[in-house]
Design a protein around this motif. Sequence first.
Motif, PDB file in Angstrom:
ATOM      1  N   PHE A  98       0.837  -1.209   0.000  1.00  0.00           N
ATOM      2  CA  PHE A  98       0.000   0.000   0.000  1.00  0.00           C
ATOM      3  C   PHE A  98       0.868   1.254   0.000  1.00  0.00           C
ATOM      4  CE2 PHE A  98      -3.796  -2.235   2.272  1.00  0.00           C
ATOM      5  CZ  PHE A  98      -3.974  -3.016   1.136  1.00  0.00           C
ATOM      6  N   GLU A  99       2.095   1.087   0.459  1.00  0.00           N
ATOM      7  CA  GLU A  99       2.979   2.248   0.529  1.00  0.00           C
ATOM      8  C   GLU A  99       3.856   2.395  -0.717  1.00  0.00           C
ATOM      9  OE1 GLU A  99       4.770   1.366   4.292  1.00  0.00           O
ATOM     10  OE2 GLU A  99       3.143   2.300   5.425  1.00  0.00           O
ATOM     11  N   TRP A 100       3.702   1.497  -1.672  1.00  0.00           N
ATOM     12  CA  TRP A 100       4.532   1.551  -2.880  1.00  0.00           C
ATOM     13  C   TRP A 100       4.234   2.777  -3.737  1.00  0.00           C
ATOM     14  CZ3 TRP A 100       4.245  -4.151  -5.106  1.00  0.00           C
ATOM     15  CH2 TRP A 100       5.182  -4.945  -4.408  1.00  0.00           C
ATOM     16  N   GLY A 101       2.988   3.128  -3.787  1.00  0.00           N
ATOM     17  CA  GLY A 101       2.604   4.206  -4.719  1.00  0.00           C
ATOM     18  C   GLY A 101       2.614   5.544  -4.012  1.00  0.00           C
ATOM     19  N   LEU A 102       1.459   6.199  -4.020  1.00  0.00           N
ATOM     20  CA  LEU A 102       1.375   7.513  -3.376  1.00  0.00           C
ATOM     21  C   LEU A 102       0.293   7.467  -2.313  1.00  0.00           C
ATOM     22  CD1 LEU A 102       2.351  10.550  -3.632  1.00  0.00           C
ATOM     23  CD2 LEU A 102       0.142  10.895  -4.728  1.00  0.00           C
ATOM     24  N   ILE A 103       0.644   7.986  -1.137  1.00  0.00           N
ATOM     25  CA  ILE A 103      -0.345   8.076  -0.061  1.00  0.00           C
ATOM     26  C   ILE A 103      -0.719   9.542   0.086  1.00  0.00           C
ATOM     27  CG2 ILE A 103      -0.763   7.681   2.387  1.00  0.00           C
ATOM     28  CD1 ILE A 103       1.405   5.549   2.285  1.00  0.00           C
TER      29      ILE A 103
END
Length: 451
Positions: free
Chosen positions: A263-268
Amino acid sequence: MLGYVRKNISEVEYHTWFAPVKNLGVQEGSLVLGVRNSFAQEWFRKHYLELLEDALRSLGAEHPQVSFQVLPAAQDALLLPNDPPPPPPGNPARPAAPLIVPGENRKSLNPKYTFENFVVGPNNNLAHAAALAVAESPGKAYNPLFIYGDVGLGKTHLMHAVGHYIAERFPEKRIEYVSTESFTNELINAIRDDRTTQFRNRYRSVDLLLVDDIQFLAGKERTQEEFFHTFNALYENHKQIILSSDRPPKDIQTLEGRLRSRFEWGLITDIQSPEFETRVAILKMNAEHNRIDIPQEVLELIARQVTTNIRELEGALMRVVAFSSLNNVPFSRAIAAKALSNVFAPQEVKVEMMDVLRQVASHYNMPPDVIRGSGRVREVVVPRQVAQYLIRDLTDHSLPEIGQFFGRDHSTVMHAINKVSEALGKDSELTASVELLRRKMKGMDDGEGGD
Ligand SMILES: Nc1ncnc2c1ncn2[C@@H]1O[C@H](COP(=O)(O)OP(=O)(O)OP(=O)(O)O)[C@@H](O)[C@H]1O
């Protein structure tokens, strides 16, 4: 109204009779409801008239009147609810099943939740920009896009907006929107009925997967496992994933580490509560959409009453509209205050720095930017000092924060506050201005007497 009705009859009754009803608006003081046929019309008159009148009474109507009209066949066939049905009692306020719109690849998207209908403000501009970037290059910009924020702040709206945008440009792309709850239930059913392969194929063959309320994965090991594989399959094929949650991944307890890291791979990105201007803009857009001509000052009063949840903000507007049309009185601040008084406890209005600046600017008849600017003539310096004094007085902001807002350091702000404090009671013009502004800001001076 439907919320009230639903609490008073069984779910089956509700779905049979009330789900297909169409709101035809208020005509001559009477709320007109469209029903499917004359049988339904009769049935409603006999069985539900009193309940509906009670519902209106609970919304503030003094002399509620309801009538029923049979819808023409064509309209009946195209019947779409105006809004998602209200949640069953006891559940947190969130829309139930999404609306169905024509268009093969966006069956599960709410037609209202588009980018055009999304008001951008400082509270959501990063999430909005990220969503737009994803919509323009799905699977490439940020994957996954993880949007988090409190209840009713527009996470679902933004997700659907990406869906609509992609659906329009790429009609062949498969788009799937699902709440984590539905995903879990479908999985449980699939396991029970020995259909896990179909379940997997369905979710692993989409081009855009939108998953709402992903925090509900917490503690559900089997669903996490399944979602992990779905995620991987989509990610490896450069398919876009958008997730929403009420908190960032790191705060979702009992979420497997491997999922959290994905879930933290992309953009939060987060969405915050909207500030006053954004709330007013949202109300304005809503009013225009519904072709309701409502004065700005009434919108501002509503925006001051409801500060944290946009769904409630929209509800408050509808309440004011219903109240004034059912009682056949024009919109005014007093009427709006009355319409909202039963639901929203008259609260200490929370004042923001920008509110104060705007009020001061309008009082002294000069643009807010000039007051915040670098001008040193007395005509500008006095309003600036008054604004700083009132912000310190009416908000919780610290001197450095106020200084930053004005592009100055905290000692300058302190000096300004001292100047105004010393002048109060001596300089009558200044004293009157400060008092008037303070009253306005606290919402006490609504100019309508004590209604
Ligand atoms: N920036 C905005 N502009 C216009 N309308 C908005 C905006 N943000 C939210 N809304 C409206 O507020 C309502 C609630 O939004 P939404 O359902 O997307 O919230 P949410 O964050 O997904 O809430 P939940 O946590 O309950 O799922 C919707 O009717 C939506 O259209």
